[in-house]
Scaffold this motif. Structure first.
Motif, PDB file in Angstrom:
ATOM      1  N   SER A 175       0.932  -1.361   0.052  1.00 40.40           N
ATOM      2  CA  SER A 175       0.076  -0.036   0.018  1.00 40.40           C
ATOM      3  C   SER A 175       1.086   1.109  -0.005  1.00 40.40           C
ATOM      4  CB  SER A 175      -0.854  -0.218   1.182  1.00 40.40           C
ATOM      5  OG  SER A 175       0.003  -0.061   2.287  1.00 40.40           O
ATOM      6  N   ASN A 176       0.185   2.395  -0.321  1.00 36.03           N
ATOM      7  CA  ASN A 176       1.178   3.470  -0.310  1.00 36.03           C
ATOM      8  C   ASN A 176       1.758   3.867   0.819  1.00 36.03           C
ATOM      9  OD1 ASN A 176       0.417   4.124  -2.910  1.00 36.03           O
ATOM     10  ND2 ASN A 176      -1.095   5.489  -2.724  1.00 36.03           N
ATOM     11  N   TYR A 177       2.974   4.274   0.864  1.00 37.38           N
ATOM     12  CA  TYR A 177       3.868   4.905   1.841  1.00 37.38           C
ATOM     13  C   TYR A 177       3.661   6.286   2.068  1.00 37.38           C
ATOM     14  CZ  TYR A 177       6.892   6.013   5.839  1.00 37.38           C
ATOM     15  OH  TYR A 177       7.301   6.430   6.918  1.00 37.38           O
ATOM     16  N   GLU A 188       2.307   2.207  -3.888  1.00 37.43           N
ATOM     17  CA  GLU A 188       2.061   0.938  -3.872  1.00 37.43           C
ATOM     18  C   GLU A 188       2.268   0.179  -5.172  1.00 37.43           C
ATOM     19  OE1 GLU A 188      -2.278  -1.710  -4.014  1.00 37.43           O
ATOM     20  OE2 GLU A 188      -2.291   0.506  -3.448  1.00 37.43           O
ATOM     21  N   GLY A 189       2.616  -0.977  -4.879  1.00 37.88           N
ATOM     22  CA  GLY A 189       3.304  -1.677  -6.144  1.00 37.88           C
ATOM     23  C   GLY A 189       4.862  -1.462  -6.210  1.00 37.88           C
ATOM     24  N   SER A 190       5.370  -0.603  -5.681  1.00 34.10           N
ATOM     25  CA  SER A 190       6.733  -0.497  -5.998  1.00 34.10           C
ATOM     26  C   SER A 190       7.569  -1.566  -5.327  1.00 34.10           C
ATOM     27  CB  SER A 190       7.202   0.681  -5.010  1.00 34.10           C
ATOM     28  OG  SER A 190       6.775   2.059  -5.738  1.00 34.10           O
ATOM     29  N   LEU A 191       8.787  -1.899  -6.250  1.00 37.83           N
ATOM     30  CA  LEU A 191       9.555  -2.959  -5.722  1.00 37.83           C
ATOM     31  C   LEU A 191      10.502  -2.381  -4.555  1.00 37.83           C
ATOM     32  CD1 LEU A 191      11.124  -5.615  -6.019  1.00 37.83           C
ATOM     33  CD2 LEU A 191      12.330  -4.434  -7.921  1.00 37.83           C
ATOM     34  N   VAL A 192      10.702  -2.858  -3.448  1.00 37.25           N
ATOM     35  CA  VAL A 192      11.412  -2.331  -2.336  1.00 37.25           C
ATOM     36  C   VAL A 192      12.515  -3.272  -1.792  1.00 37.25           C
ATOM     37  CG1 VAL A 192       9.526  -0.655  -1.612  1.00 37.25           C
ATOM     38  CG2 VAL A 192       9.712  -2.976  -0.550  1.00 37.25           C
ATOM     39  N   THR A 255       9.668   2.504  -8.723  1.00 33.70           N
ATOM     40  CA  THR A 255       8.266   2.630  -8.785  1.00 33.70           C
ATOM     41  C   THR A 255       7.747   1.724  -9.767  1.00 33.70           C
ATOM     42  OG1 THR A 255       8.926   4.443 -10.478  1.00 33.70           O
ATOM     43  CG2 THR A 255       8.627   5.059  -8.164  1.00 33.70           C
ATOM     44  N   PRO A 256       6.333   1.401  -9.729  1.00 30.51           N
ATOM     45  CA  PRO A 256       5.643   0.385 -10.304  1.00 30.51           C
ATOM     46  C   PRO A 256       5.858   0.691 -11.883  1.00 30.51           C
ATOM     47  CG  PRO A 256       4.298   1.237  -8.591  1.00 30.51           C
ATOM     48  CD  PRO A 256       5.281   2.065  -8.522  1.00 30.51           C
ATOM     49  N   ASP A 257       5.812   1.928 -12.321  1.00 28.73           N
ATOM     50  CA  ASP A 257       6.030   1.852 -13.972  1.00 28.73           C
ATOM     51  C   ASP A 257       7.466   1.679 -14.372  1.00 28.73           C
ATOM     52  OD1 ASP A 257       7.012   4.225 -12.213  1.00 28.73           O
ATOM     53  OD2 ASP A 257       6.590   5.503 -13.829  1.00 28.73           O
ATOM     54  N   HIS A 258       8.352   1.259 -13.345  1.00 27.51           N
ATOM     55  CA  HIS A 258       9.653   0.989 -14.009  1.00 27.51           C
ATOM     56  C   HIS A 258      10.101  -0.232 -13.304  1.00 27.51           C
ATOM     57  CE1 HIS A 258      10.195   5.564 -14.175  1.00 27.51           C
ATOM     58  NE2 HIS A 258      10.275   5.156 -15.625  1.00 27.51           N
TER      59      HIS A 258
END
Length: 310
Positions: A175-177, A188-192, A255-258
């Motif tokens: 979820s968004n931080y 949300e959805g970022s690779l961390v 981020t999710p788009d990358h």
């Protein structure tokens, strides 16, 4: 790599402890008294020691005169026998040794490291440093009891350190931080990738590398590598100035788009320190980790106040 122990070659030792070797001062010249063996506490030899006790009902005190100013982050000691302060030492620092004593901040009991006990100046997270020429150790509750010390050491700055979490530290954000102002800092959805660090958050940055020696990051429409990071640190009470942190948390994310273009099998972290946070002048590598395997199936990760939850 070392624990930051400070060179003792210039040190001298004073104490209110006495033993059978004590030579009382001449009544007309109080500076003639002598207590042989004090140097055993700072001779870098754990097999020699000094044993004594106070005769006037006061708690034992040991004063280290460093004969120059040092930056100090803690002490370590080795007791020569079981007769040691049950709660360690109270530690005071001074620039002159003449009344300007300041009690160093310490948290919890001494940490056992082999045969020595270590006391860091911290509050559990922040590491405090003191510039001092004198250090006084007070053994509370040891009045009239024998105290035996084999070795005393002072700890300076050990340098920065970075760790990459091997379990639960790599995954997809569930979820968004959001930051304190309500804005989305990590979507949300970022690779961390997460881990811990020791250093100064104002002057440290983290970089990740894959098994092929490439920077871990997505690729934007211009073909440039894109990745972001946030370094967390508690804000101290008082003036709120960020200082050295002994156990902070960092988060490196794509981020999710990358993220779909990021396919590392292994990653390792590097920590950099700069002399100027505005210009990055003097940036240099100060710590790195071993490679950590990236899970084939990425778990979800939750970021929340106080830590990271896989």
């Amino acid at each position: 790599s070392h624990d930051g122990s400070i060179d003792k070659k210039l040190w001298t030792v004073e104490t209110n402890l006495t033993n059978g070797d004590y030579v009382k001062p001449d009544k007309d010249n109080p500076d003639t008294g002598e207590q042989p063996g004090l140097g055993n506490m700072v001779d870098n030899n754990n097999e020699t020691s000094f044993t004594g006790k106070t005769e006037d009902g006061t708690d034992p005190e040991i004063i280290l005169n460093l004969n120059q100013e040092e930056t100090i982050t803690g002490i370590s000691y080795i007791a020569g026998t079981d007769q040691e302060p049950a709660d360690g030492f109270e530690v005071y620092v001074s620039s002159t040794g003449r009344g300007d004593w300041v009690k160093a901040k310490t948290a919890g009991e001494p940490v056992t490291d082999g045969e020595r006990k270590v006391i860091h100046f911290n509050d559990g997270t922040n590491l405090f440093t003191y510039d001092a020429s004198y250090v006084r150790l007070t053994a509370k509750g040891m009045a009239g009891r024998e105290l035996c010390i084999a070795e005393l050491s002072l700890l300076g700055q050990t340098g920065d350190n970075v760790e990459l979490a091997e379990e639960g530290g790599i995954g997809v954000l569930d979820s968004n931080y959001t930051g304190s102002d309500g804005s989305v800092e990590i979507p949300e959805g970022s690779l961390v990738f997460t881990g811990t660090y020791k250093g100064n958050p104002a002057y440290n940055t983290v970089l990740l590398w894959d098994e092929n020696g490439q920077i871990v990051g997505g690729t934007d429409q211009d073909g440039s590598i894109t990745a972001q990071q946030i370094i967390f640190a508690p804000v101290p009470d008082g003036n709120g100035t960020l200082g050295e942190v002994s156990d902070g948390i960092w988060v490196y994310f794509i981020t999710p788009d990358h993220k779909d273009s990021v396919k590392p099998k292994k990653v390792r972290a590097e920590l950099y320190r700069t002399d100027d946070a505005r210009t990055n002048a003097g940036e240099r590598l100060v710590s790195s980790t071993e490679f950590v395997d990236v899970p084939e199936v990425l778990p979800t990760i939750t970021l929340k106040q106080g830590g990271v939850t896989p």
